[in-house]
Design a protein around this motif. Structure first.
Motif, PDB file in Angstrom:
ATOM      1  N   ALA A 181      26.650 -10.175   4.937  1.00  0.00           N
ATOM      2  CA  ALA A 181      25.390 -10.366   4.585  1.00  0.00           C
ATOM      3  C   ALA A 181      25.142  -9.519   3.382  1.00  0.00           C
ATOM      4  O   ALA A 181      24.252 -10.140   2.554  1.00  0.00           O
ATOM      5  CB  ALA A 181      24.503  -9.572   5.914  1.00  0.00           C
ATOM      6  N   ILE A 182      25.706  -8.570   3.156  1.00  0.00           N
ATOM      7  CA  ILE A 182      25.410  -7.795   1.900  1.00  0.00           C
ATOM      8  C   ILE A 182      25.678  -8.646   0.683  1.00  0.00           C
ATOM      9  O   ILE A 182      25.311  -8.629  -0.422  1.00  0.00           O
ATOM     10  CB  ILE A 182      25.972  -6.310   1.886  1.00  0.00           C
ATOM     11  CG1 ILE A 182      25.555  -5.369   3.002  1.00  0.00           C
ATOM     12  CG2 ILE A 182      26.234  -5.513   0.620  1.00  0.00           C
ATOM     13  CD1 ILE A 182      24.094  -4.882   2.786  1.00  0.00           C
ATOM     14  N   ARG A 183      27.215  -9.248   0.632  1.00  0.00           N
ATOM     15  CA  ARG A 183      27.520 -10.107  -0.304  1.00  0.00           C
ATOM     16  C   ARG A 183      26.812 -10.962  -0.543  1.00  0.00           C
ATOM     17  O   ARG A 183      26.329 -11.449  -1.722  1.00  0.00           O
ATOM     18  CB  ARG A 183      29.033 -10.403   0.115  1.00  0.00           C
ATOM     19  CG  ARG A 183      30.048  -9.398  -0.033  1.00  0.00           C
ATOM     20  CD  ARG A 183      31.371  -9.962   0.439  1.00  0.00           C
ATOM     21  NE  ARG A 183      32.390  -8.885   0.053  1.00  0.00           N
ATOM     22  CZ  ARG A 183      33.562  -8.665   0.902  1.00  0.00           C
ATOM     23  NH1 ARG A 183      33.630  -9.228   1.924  1.00  0.00           N
ATOM     24  NH2 ARG A 183      34.210  -7.757   0.550  1.00  0.00           N
ATOM     25  N   LEU A 184      26.194 -11.760   0.496  1.00  0.00           N
ATOM     26  CA  LEU A 184      25.340 -12.841   0.379  1.00  0.00           C
ATOM     27  C   LEU A 184      24.055 -12.372  -0.143  1.00  0.00           C
ATOM     28  O   LEU A 184      23.623 -13.386  -1.017  1.00  0.00           O
ATOM     29  CB  LEU A 184      25.198 -13.920   1.589  1.00  0.00           C
ATOM     30  CG  LEU A 184      26.299 -14.498   2.106  1.00  0.00           C
ATOM     31  CD1 LEU A 184      26.296 -15.108   3.362  1.00  0.00           C
ATOM     32  CD2 LEU A 184      26.937 -15.628   1.111  1.00  0.00           C
ATOM     33  N   LEU A 185      23.534 -11.604   0.124  1.00  0.00           N
ATOM     34  CA  LEU A 185      22.395 -10.998  -0.337  1.00  0.00           C
ATOM     35  C   LEU A 185      22.523 -10.657  -2.117  1.00  0.00           C
ATOM     36  O   LEU A 185      21.469 -10.950  -2.707  1.00  0.00           O
ATOM     37  CB  LEU A 185      21.685  -9.691   0.197  1.00  0.00           C
ATOM     38  CG  LEU A 185      21.291  -9.905   1.580  1.00  0.00           C
ATOM     39  CD1 LEU A 185      21.250  -8.639   2.644  1.00  0.00           C
ATOM     40  CD2 LEU A 185      19.988 -10.632   1.583  1.00  0.00           C
ATOM     41  N   LEU A 186      23.530  -9.955  -2.366  1.00  0.00           N
ATOM     42  CA  LEU A 186      23.664  -9.760  -3.881  1.00  0.00           C
ATOM     43  C   LEU A 186      23.904 -11.027  -4.669  1.00  0.00           C
ATOM     44  O   LEU A 186      23.447 -11.091  -5.615  1.00  0.00           O
ATOM     45  CB  LEU A 186      24.747  -8.558  -3.866  1.00  0.00           C
ATOM     46  CG  LEU A 186      24.941  -8.190  -5.325  1.00  0.00           C
ATOM     47  CD1 LEU A 186      23.718  -7.451  -5.722  1.00  0.00           C
ATOM     48  CD2 LEU A 186      26.182  -7.190  -5.108  1.00  0.00           C
TER      49      LEU A 186
ATOM     50  N   LEU B  55      18.857  -5.321  -3.706  1.00  0.00           N
ATOM     51  CA  LEU B  55      19.999  -6.142  -3.911  1.00  0.00           C
ATOM     52  C   LEU B  55      19.464  -7.440  -4.656  1.00  0.00           C
ATOM     53  O   LEU B  55      19.963  -7.960  -5.586  1.00  0.00           O
ATOM     54  CB  LEU B  55      20.684  -6.545  -2.744  1.00  0.00           C
ATOM     55  CG  LEU B  55      21.519  -5.299  -2.039  1.00  0.00           C
ATOM     56  CD1 LEU B  55      22.229  -5.648  -0.799  1.00  0.00           C
ATOM     57  CD2 LEU B  55      22.548  -4.757  -3.076  1.00  0.00           C
ATOM     58  N   ARG B  56      18.246  -7.730  -4.083  1.00  0.00           N
ATOM     59  CA  ARG B  56      17.638  -9.028  -4.682  1.00  0.00           C
ATOM     60  C   ARG B  56      16.991  -8.701  -6.108  1.00  0.00           C
ATOM     61  O   ARG B  56      17.184  -9.455  -7.043  1.00  0.00           O
ATOM     62  CB  ARG B  56      16.277  -9.181  -3.766  1.00  0.00           C
ATOM     63  CG  ARG B  56      15.394 -10.530  -4.243  1.00  0.00           C
ATOM     64  CD  ARG B  56      14.408 -10.744  -2.979  1.00  0.00           C
ATOM     65  NE  ARG B  56      13.262 -11.353  -3.242  1.00  0.00           N
ATOM     66  CZ  ARG B  56      13.224 -12.916  -3.366  1.00  0.00           C
ATOM     67  NH1 ARG B  56      14.451 -13.414  -3.307  1.00  0.00           N
ATOM     68  NH2 ARG B  56      12.119 -13.330  -3.799  1.00  0.00           N
ATOM     69  N   HIS B  57      16.454  -7.397  -6.246  1.00  0.00           N
ATOM     70  CA  HIS B  57      15.908  -6.904  -7.458  1.00  0.00           C
ATOM     71  C   HIS B  57      17.467  -6.991  -8.632  1.00  0.00           C
ATOM     72  O   HIS B  57      17.274  -7.270  -9.712  1.00  0.00           O
ATOM     73  CB  HIS B  57      15.306  -5.557  -7.306  1.00  0.00           C
ATOM     74  CG  HIS B  57      14.073  -5.567  -6.950  1.00  0.00           C
ATOM     75  ND1 HIS B  57      12.914  -6.298  -7.253  1.00  0.00           N
ATOM     76  CD2 HIS B  57      13.764  -5.310  -5.388  1.00  0.00           C
ATOM     77  CE1 HIS B  57      11.795  -6.187  -6.341  1.00  0.00           C
ATOM     78  NE2 HIS B  57      12.505  -5.578  -5.324  1.00  0.00           N
ATOM     79  N   THR B  58      18.404  -6.603  -7.967  1.00  0.00           N
ATOM     80  CA  THR B  58      19.579  -6.477  -8.674  1.00  0.00           C
ATOM     81  C   THR B  58      19.884  -7.838  -9.510  1.00  0.00           C
ATOM     82  O   THR B  58      20.317  -8.017 -10.563  1.00  0.00           O
ATOM     83  CB  THR B  58      20.770  -6.023  -8.144  1.00  0.00           C
ATOM     84  OG1 THR B  58      20.381  -4.624  -7.804  1.00  0.00           O
ATOM     85  CG2 THR B  58      22.053  -5.631  -8.978  1.00  0.00           C
TER      86      THR B  58
ATOM     87  N   ILE C 260      14.600 -17.565 -13.484  1.00  0.00           N
ATOM     88  CA  ILE C 260      14.611 -16.379 -12.306  1.00  0.00           C
ATOM     89  C   ILE C 260      13.473 -16.639 -10.937  1.00  0.00           C
ATOM     90  O   ILE C 260      14.116 -16.427 -10.125  1.00  0.00           O
ATOM     91  CB  ILE C 260      14.572 -15.311 -12.971  1.00  0.00           C
ATOM     92  CG1 ILE C 260      15.548 -14.673 -14.116  1.00  0.00           C
ATOM     93  CG2 ILE C 260      14.647 -13.940 -11.949  1.00  0.00           C
ATOM     94  CD1 ILE C 260      15.332 -13.752 -14.800  1.00  0.00           C
ATOM     95  N   GLY C 261      12.444 -17.028 -11.598  1.00  0.00           N
ATOM     96  CA  GLY C 261      11.651 -17.388 -10.220  1.00  0.00           C
ATOM     97  C   GLY C 261      12.029 -18.535  -9.397  1.00  0.00           C
ATOM     98  O   GLY C 261      11.926 -18.206  -8.276  1.00  0.00           O
ATOM     99  N   LYS C 262      12.428 -19.391  -9.945  1.00  0.00           N
ATOM    100  CA  LYS C 262      13.189 -20.543  -9.154  1.00  0.00           C
ATOM    101  C   LYS C 262      14.092 -20.142  -8.263  1.00  0.00           C
ATOM    102  O   LYS C 262      14.108 -20.390  -7.197  1.00  0.00           O
ATOM    103  CB  LYS C 262      13.493 -21.803  -9.886  1.00  0.00           C
ATOM    104  CG  LYS C 262      12.233 -22.472 -10.694  1.00  0.00           C
ATOM    105  CD  LYS C 262      12.566 -23.821 -10.864  1.00  0.00           C
ATOM    106  CE  LYS C 262      11.458 -24.858 -11.140  1.00  0.00           C
ATOM    107  NZ  LYS C 262      10.584 -25.016 -10.159  1.00  0.00           N
ATOM    108  N   LEU C 263      15.144 -19.146  -8.860  1.00  0.00           N
ATOM    109  CA  LEU C 263      16.393 -18.805  -8.171  1.00  0.00           C
ATOM    110  C   LEU C 263      15.887 -17.759  -7.042  1.00  0.00           C
ATOM    111  O   LEU C 263      16.465 -18.011  -5.892  1.00  0.00           O
ATOM    112  CB  LEU C 263      17.168 -17.838  -8.990  1.00  0.00           C
ATOM    113  CG  LEU C 263      17.955 -18.919  -9.988  1.00  0.00           C
ATOM    114  CD1 LEU C 263      18.874 -17.722 -11.064  1.00  0.00           C
ATOM    115  CD2 LEU C 263      19.033 -19.717  -9.260  1.00  0.00           C
ATOM    116  N   LEU C 264      14.705 -16.999  -7.277  1.00  0.00           N
ATOM    117  CA  LEU C 264      14.422 -16.271  -6.052  1.00  0.00           C
ATOM    118  C   LEU C 264      13.253 -16.869  -5.025  1.00  0.00           C
ATOM    119  O   LEU C 264      13.092 -16.251  -4.152  1.00  0.00           O
ATOM    120  CB  LEU C 264      13.430 -14.908  -6.794  1.00  0.00           C
ATOM    121  CG  LEU C 264      14.610 -14.173  -7.747  1.00  0.00           C
ATOM    122  CD1 LEU C 264      13.792 -13.042  -8.172  1.00  0.00           C
ATOM    123  CD2 LEU C 264      15.607 -13.459  -6.986  1.00  0.00           C
TER     124      LEU C 264
END
Length: 176
Positions: A11-16, A108-111, A126-130
């Motif tokens: 989960a942490i890896r995927l979040l990052l 992690l999302r902000h990173t 960036i907005g589209k990626l997020l």
């Protein structure tokens, strides 16, 4: 390389690697992972339904995850058929060991977004990626997008000064 055995690590890896929200990853089901096509379908994210472009690193993590028979979730929990719910305890252990007491899982999302901005990606990209619906949600990273511009202006001004001094530009020298 990940063994795929620890759901919290995955989960942490995927979040990052994807810049997704915690709930988007924790509730993700295998039926919505499209490795061949390179995307993840989020049926119900904070901003509605969307597709997340998958990168090769996240695809590698997903390929290595052990699927739990009878559980549709990519990040399985300890209860049969359910997703992981104890990520916060795991994250607190990581923070303690890494001595980063003020870092939240959401950071992690902000990173992800900050690194994208630092690399010179547009705020629109960036907005589209997020998965941001509004440009104003992405604008908090605008100051980070200045780093590539500072580097660019430094390169241009160095070239100009070199030309004014009668020297060929460092860029032209490197190309020769």
């Amino acid at each position: 390389p990940t063994s795929g055995a620890n759901p919290a690590v995955n989960a942490i890896r995927l979040l990052l690697l994807l810049g997704c929200r915690k709930a988007e990853i924790l509730t993700l089901e295998w039926a919505d992972v499209h490795l061949e096509s390179g995307f993840i379908h989020l049926r119900d994210s904070k901003t509605g339904e969307r597709h997340v472009q998958m990168n090769s690193m996240a695809a590698d993590v997903l390929r290595r995850i052990h699927r739990v028979p009878g559980n549709p979730h990519v990040i399985p929990g300890s209860k049969e058929g359910k997703h992981l719910v104890g990520l916060q305890k795991f994250w607190e252990r990581i923070r303690t060991e890494a001595d980063i007491p003020d870092v939240r899982v959401h950071d992690l999302r902000h990173t992800f977004a900050s690194i994208a901005a630092d690399m010179g990606l547009s705020l629109q990209a960036i907005g589209k990626l997020l998965g941001h619906k509004k440009a104003s949600s992405t604008e908090r990273y605008a100051h980070l997008a200045d780093a590539p511009l500072k580097e660019a202006t430094e390169t241009v001004s160095t070239n100009i000064v070199s030309r004014m001094a009668g020297r060929s530009s460092p860029v032209a020298q490197a190309a020769a």
